[in-house]
Structure formats: C-alpha cells, structure tokens
Design a protein around this motif. Structure first.
Motif, PDB file in Angstrom:
ATOM      1  N   THR A  50       0.928  -1.097   0.000  1.00  0.00           N
ATOM      2  CA  THR A  50      -0.010  -0.087  -0.083  1.00  0.00           C
ATOM      3  C   THR A  50       0.847   1.377  -0.032  1.00  0.00           C
ATOM      4  O   THR A  50       0.414   2.358   0.018  1.00  0.00           O
ATOM      5  CB  THR A  50      -0.980   0.142   1.282  1.00  0.00           C
ATOM      6  N   ASP A  51       2.172   1.135  -0.037  1.00  0.00           N
ATOM      7  CA  ASP A  51       3.014   2.289  -0.052  1.00  0.00           C
ATOM      8  C   ASP A  51       3.223   2.790  -1.151  1.00  0.00           C
ATOM      9  O   ASP A  51       3.922   2.431  -2.228  1.00  0.00           O
ATOM     10  CB  ASP A  51       4.393   1.932   0.581  1.00  0.00           C
ATOM     11  N   SER A  52       2.640   4.177  -1.772  1.00  0.00           N
ATOM     12  CA  SER A  52       2.777   4.624  -2.932  1.00  0.00           C
ATOM     13  C   SER A  52       4.348   4.891  -3.258  1.00  0.00           C
ATOM     14  O   SER A  52       4.571   4.559  -4.525  1.00  0.00           O
ATOM     15  CB  SER A  52       2.015   5.833  -2.851  1.00  0.00           C
ATOM     16  N   PHE A  53       5.097   5.477  -2.443  1.00  0.00           N
ATOM     17  CA  PHE A  53       6.418   5.874  -2.805  1.00  0.00           C
ATOM     18  C   PHE A  53       7.080   4.617  -3.024  1.00  0.00           C
ATOM     19  O   PHE A  53       8.104   4.615  -3.811  1.00  0.00           O
ATOM     20  CB  PHE A  53       6.855   6.664  -1.996  1.00  0.00           C
ATOM     21  N   ALA A  54       6.961   3.522  -2.488  1.00  0.00           N
ATOM     22  CA  ALA A  54       7.632   2.124  -2.593  1.00  0.00           C
ATOM     23  C   ALA A  54       7.407   1.713  -4.140  1.00  0.00           C
ATOM     24  O   ALA A  54       8.391   1.610  -4.884  1.00  0.00           O
ATOM     25  CB  ALA A  54       7.526   1.192  -1.664  1.00  0.00           C
ATOM     26  N   HIS A  55       6.188   1.656  -4.419  1.00  0.00           N
ATOM     27  CA  HIS A  55       5.997   1.413  -5.944  1.00  0.00           C
ATOM     28  C   HIS A  55       6.569   2.353  -6.835  1.00  0.00           C
ATOM     29  O   HIS A  55       7.091   1.879  -7.840  1.00  0.00           O
ATOM     30  CB  HIS A  55       4.396   1.393  -6.172  1.00  0.00           C
ATOM     31  N   THR A  56       6.626   3.620  -6.448  1.00  0.00           N
ATOM     32  CA  THR A  56       6.955   4.669  -7.475  1.00  0.00           C
ATOM     33  C   THR A  56       8.668   4.494  -7.668  1.00  0.00           C
ATOM     34  O   THR A  56       9.059   4.549  -8.740  1.00  0.00           O
ATOM     35  CB  THR A  56       6.619   6.019  -6.901  1.00  0.00           C
ATOM     36  N   LEU A  57       9.134   4.313  -6.521  1.00  0.00           N
ATOM     37  CA  LEU A  57      10.634   4.039  -6.660  1.00  0.00           C
ATOM     38  C   LEU A  57      10.965   2.806  -7.415  1.00  0.00           C
ATOM     39  O   LEU A  57      12.032   2.891  -8.106  1.00  0.00           O
ATOM     40  CB  LEU A  57      11.158   4.089  -5.332  1.00  0.00           C
ATOM     41  N   LEU A  58      10.224   1.916  -7.118  1.00  0.00           N
ATOM     42  CA  LEU A  58      10.515   0.562  -7.754  1.00  0.00           C
ATOM     43  C   LEU A  58      10.495   0.721  -9.523  1.00  0.00           C
ATOM     44  O   LEU A  58      11.027   0.407 -10.236  1.00  0.00           O
ATOM     45  CB  LEU A  58       9.501  -0.446  -7.375  1.00  0.00           C
ATOM     46  N   GLY A  59       9.461   1.719  -9.734  1.00  0.00           N
ATOM     47  CA  GLY A  59       9.177   2.001 -10.869  1.00  0.00           C
ATOM     48  C   GLY A  59      10.057   2.661 -11.661  1.00  0.00           C
ATOM     49  O   GLY A  59      10.616   2.544 -12.815  1.00  0.00           O
ATOM     50  N   ILE A  60      10.527   3.851 -10.780  1.00  0.00           N
ATOM     51  CA  ILE A  60      11.907   4.527 -11.628  1.00  0.00           C
ATOM     52  C   ILE A  60      12.852   3.757 -11.392  1.00  0.00           C
ATOM     53  O   ILE A  60      13.677   3.857 -12.602  1.00  0.00           O
ATOM     54  CB  ILE A  60      12.169   5.648 -10.414  1.00  0.00           C
ATOM     55  N   VAL A  61      13.350   2.789 -10.674  1.00  0.00           N
ATOM     56  CA  VAL A  61      14.697   1.860 -10.971  1.00  0.00           C
ATOM     57  C   VAL A  61      14.355   0.941 -12.151  1.00  0.00           C
ATOM     58  O   VAL A  61      15.300   0.811 -12.908  1.00  0.00           O
ATOM     59  CB  VAL A  61      14.742   0.883  -9.656  1.00  0.00           C
ATOM     60  N   ASP A  64       7.951  -1.235 -19.501  1.00  0.00           N
ATOM     61  CA  ASP A  64       6.644  -1.485 -19.216  1.00  0.00           C
ATOM     62  C   ASP A  64       6.359  -1.891 -17.740  1.00  0.00           C
ATOM     63  O   ASP A  64       5.361  -1.600 -16.942  1.00  0.00           O
ATOM     64  CB  ASP A  64       6.318  -3.001 -20.075  1.00  0.00           C
ATOM     65  N   GLN A  65       7.447  -2.338 -16.972  1.00  0.00           N
ATOM     66  CA  GLN A  65       7.461  -2.810 -15.669  1.00  0.00           C
ATOM     67  C   GLN A  65       7.480  -1.412 -14.831  1.00  0.00           C
ATOM     68  O   GLN A  65       6.652  -1.035 -13.848  1.00  0.00           O
ATOM     69  CB  GLN A  65       8.498  -3.375 -15.121  1.00  0.00           C
ATOM     70  N   ALA A  66       8.232  -0.281 -15.514  1.00  0.00           N
ATOM     71  CA  ALA A  66       8.284   1.045 -14.684  1.00  0.00           C
ATOM     72  C   ALA A  66       6.854   1.524 -14.994  1.00  0.00           C
ATOM     73  O   ALA A  66       6.436   2.110 -14.081  1.00  0.00           O
ATOM     74  CB  ALA A  66       9.248   1.818 -15.639  1.00  0.00           C
ATOM     75  N   HIS A  67       6.113   1.567 -15.791  1.00  0.00           N
ATOM     76  CA  HIS A  67       5.175   2.143 -16.196  1.00  0.00           C
ATOM     77  C   HIS A  67       3.832   1.582 -15.152  1.00  0.00           C
ATOM     78  O   HIS A  67       2.971   2.276 -14.432  1.00  0.00           O
ATOM     79  CB  HIS A  67       4.395   1.994 -17.641  1.00  0.00           C
ATOM     80  N   THR A  68       4.043   0.235 -14.927  1.00  0.00           N
ATOM     81  CA  THR A  68       2.990  -0.542 -14.220  1.00  0.00           C
ATOM     82  C   THR A  68       3.165   0.237 -12.717  1.00  0.00           C
ATOM     83  O   THR A  68       2.273   0.430 -12.051  1.00  0.00           O
ATOM     84  CB  THR A  68       3.039  -2.066 -14.299  1.00  0.00           C
ATOM     85  N   GLU A  69       4.498   0.160 -12.258  1.00  0.00           N
ATOM     86  CA  GLU A  69       4.857   0.367 -10.661  1.00  0.00           C
ATOM     87  C   GLU A  69       4.418   1.775 -10.553  1.00  0.00           C
ATOM     88  O   GLU A  69       3.769   2.294  -9.564  1.00  0.00           O
ATOM     89  CB  GLU A  69       6.186   0.045 -10.331  1.00  0.00           C
ATOM     90  N   ILE A  70       4.805   2.728 -11.573  1.00  0.00           N
ATOM     91  CA  ILE A  70       4.633   4.106 -11.171  1.00  0.00           C
ATOM     92  C   ILE A  70       3.030   4.529 -11.272  1.00  0.00           C
ATOM     93  O   ILE A  70       2.606   5.311 -10.314  1.00  0.00           O
ATOM     94  CB  ILE A  70       5.271   5.060 -12.262  1.00  0.00           C
ATOM     95  N   LEU A  71       2.455   3.983 -12.075  1.00  0.00           N
ATOM     96  CA  LEU A  71       0.925   4.063 -12.074  1.00  0.00           C
ATOM     97  C   LEU A  71       0.228   3.535 -10.983  1.00  0.00           C
ATOM     98  O   LEU A  71      -0.662   4.117 -10.339  1.00  0.00           O
ATOM     99  CB  LEU A  71       0.253   3.647 -13.352  1.00  0.00           C
ATOM    100  N   ALA A  72       0.848   2.525 -10.334  1.00  0.00           N
ATOM    101  CA  ALA A  72       0.392   2.009  -9.223  1.00  0.00           C
ATOM    102  C   ALA A  72       0.615   2.935  -7.795  1.00  0.00           C
ATOM    103  O   ALA A  72      -0.421   3.123  -7.007  1.00  0.00           O
ATOM    104  CB  ALA A  72       1.069   0.581  -8.614  1.00  0.00           C
ATOM    105  N   GLY A  73       1.683   3.589  -7.878  1.00  0.00           N
ATOM    106  CA  GLY A  73       1.895   4.505  -6.863  1.00  0.00           C
ATOM    107  C   GLY A  73       1.012   5.494  -6.978  1.00  0.00           C
ATOM    108  O   GLY A  73       0.471   6.099  -5.952  1.00  0.00           O
ATOM    109  N   VAL A  74       0.818   6.194  -8.097  1.00  0.00           N
ATOM    110  CA  VAL A  74      -0.238   7.323  -8.215  1.00  0.00           C
ATOM    111  C   VAL A  74      -1.781   6.754  -7.741  1.00  0.00           C
ATOM    112  O   VAL A  74      -2.364   7.632  -7.309  1.00  0.00           O
ATOM    113  CB  VAL A  74      -0.212   7.768  -9.705  1.00  0.00           C
ATOM    114  N   ALA A  75      -2.113   5.745  -8.246  1.00  0.00           N
ATOM    115  CA  ALA A  75      -3.420   5.050  -8.090  1.00  0.00           C
ATOM    116  C   ALA A  75      -3.462   4.974  -6.423  1.00  0.00           C
ATOM    117  O   ALA A  75      -4.523   5.425  -5.796  1.00  0.00           O
ATOM    118  CB  ALA A  75      -3.706   3.826  -8.735  1.00  0.00           C
TER     119      ALA A  75
END
Length: 283
Positions: A106-117, A125-136
C-alpha cells in the motif's frame, strides 16, 4: 469534526509507537535521520544516509520505509556516479525497492521508486506499471506525480510530463529544489528551451547535474556563451565529486547521462548529446 479526527490519529500514532520494540524504534529513528541527510544530495551525506537506512533495514527486517530509503540512496549513488561500480548500486537499489513493495503493497512511494529503478534498467513496461500503481494508491503524492512526469518525458510524451510535474508542484509548492530540476529536464526534452532555462535557474541550491542541463538548454537556445560557462562550472564540480571523472570527451560522458535520465528513444539522447557538443564537450 477535524479536531476529533486529529485526536484519534494522535492516539493511534502514540499507541503504535508504544508497541514498538527497541530495535524497531531505533530503526524508525535511523530512517528519519537518513531522510534528512538525503535531502542535501551530497556524496558524503548520501553515503551516511544509506548506512543509516541499511542499518534500519537490518534492525527491523519488516520495515518497508527502511528498504525504500536504502533503495533511494543507492539510486542516487548510481545517478551521480558516486561509486566506481554504479551498476552494482542500481542492482542493490532494485533489490531493496522490490523488498519494500513486498513488505507494504500500500506504500505509494515504494511502488513509485521501484518503477523509477525499472526505468533506469530500461524495463519500461514494468516501470509504467509500478509508477501508475504509486499514483493510484495516492493521487496526492507529489513525488509520485513528479516521477510519473519524468517517466512520460523519458518515453516520448514530454508535454504530458510537464502537466504531471506542474500538478506535483501544486501539491507541494514548497519544493523549490527538486521540482525546477525535473521541470527543466522535461521542458528541455519537449524542446521548450527558454522554459527549461527559466525552470533550472529557479532551483534553490541546485545539484551539479542542473548545471549540465542548463548548459544543454542554453546551447539549444543558441546562447552559446552562457552554455559554455554553465558547462565549465559543471565540469569543475564534477571533477571533484565523481568517483571517476570522464574528462572532456562526449563519448566518455554518455554513461553519466544515461544515469541522469534514461530516455527510451535514442533520438532524445542524440538531442542531448548534440547540445553538450555545442556547449563545448569534445567529440
């Protein structure tokens, strides 16, 4: 109503702290200290912040916050080339970021940071999924919005990236260091050079990378004297700060700029390298 809600939050926070073990409390303190140090974005303070975050992750193996911050410090180490083996830093950032998401989905920043990495590993594709998960998970997370804007610019949609970073600015109008840096990169990518220059010059206590983007923006705007001056400043600081200084040959700087911003399309890198050549780097 607001007072009642605040009171309940305070009670819940106090109860949670009282239930923490000594190791968990110590880990929590280390993460807070690491966050403060990371904001300064210097080689020495980032190294100390990484040490604190990794100690916190050892003390409290269930701390998603400790893992996220360790990943953040290692990612900065990779970006700034503060280590001779920057690839190893990016891999360790990836490992910590994955662990953080597993610990707290449930941690938005954890998803966002994983997306950036993922982005800097060129796993778009994986970056897009994780960053959008963070925003959602948290649409009002200004960091998630900023990084989503950077992802959009890196993958060919700089105009939409500008809108996301502007939204991040509105969500946190007090960020006068990082938002101008990001906005400058995205405006440069959108070929809006004057806006890039304006944004980059607004950065408070800018990191050295800002001077490199400023040199590129000046060069593409036809302001070659200003471009050369900004580039010389960038090179002087880089020589003292980087683990391995690339010199003045453009080809030797390419790994650094891949660490600064990972474009999907080579044409965007060619645009950046053309600007740095105009500013004074040698072929």
């Amino acid at each position: 109503m607001a007072a009642a809600v605040c009171g309940r939050v305070d009670v819940a926070s106090r109860d949670r702290v009282e239930r923490m073990s000594p190791d968990t409390l110590r880990a929590y303190d280390l993460v807070l200290r690491a966050k403060f140090l990371t904001l300064n974005y210097t080689r020495s303070e980032n190294a100390q912040a990484r040490e604190f975050a990794e100690r916190a992750a050892t003390l409290d193996p269930k701390s998603a916050a400790a893992c996220t911050h360790a990943a953040w410090c290692l990612f900065y180490e990779y970006m700034a080339k503060w280590t001779r083996d920057s690839g190893a830093s990016l891999q360790r950032a990836f490992d910590y970021a994955q662990r953080a998401v597993l610990l707290d989905e449930t941690d938005s920043f954890a998803h966002t940071l994983l997306g950036i990495v993922h982005l800097f590993r060129r796993e778009f594709d994986q970056a897009h999924t994780e960053i959008l998960a963070g925003v959602a998970l948290n649409p009002n997370d200004f960091l998630a919005r900023r990084y989503y804007g950077m992802f959009l610019a890196a993958t060919g949609n700089a105009e939409s990236g500008i809108a996301q970073i502007e939204l991040g600015r509105r969500l946190n109008p007090f960020d006068t260091r990082w938002v101008p840096w990001d906005m400058g990169i995205v405006c440069f990518t959108a070929r809006r050079y004057q806006e890039a220059i304006t944004a980059l010059k607004q950065a408070r206590n800018p990191i050295n990378e800002v001077h490199g983007w400023l040199a590129a923006s000046y060069a593409q705007a036809g302001l070659l004297q200003e471009a050369r001056s900004a580039l010389e400043h960038f090179l002087r600081v880089a020589e003292q700060d980087m683990a391995v200084f690339p010199g003045r040959k453009l080809a030797n700087w390419e790994p650094y700029w891949h660490g600064a911003f990972e474009y999907q399309d080579q044409a965007d890198f060619d645009h950046l390298f053309d600007a740095l050549r105009k500013a004074g780097l040698d072929d």
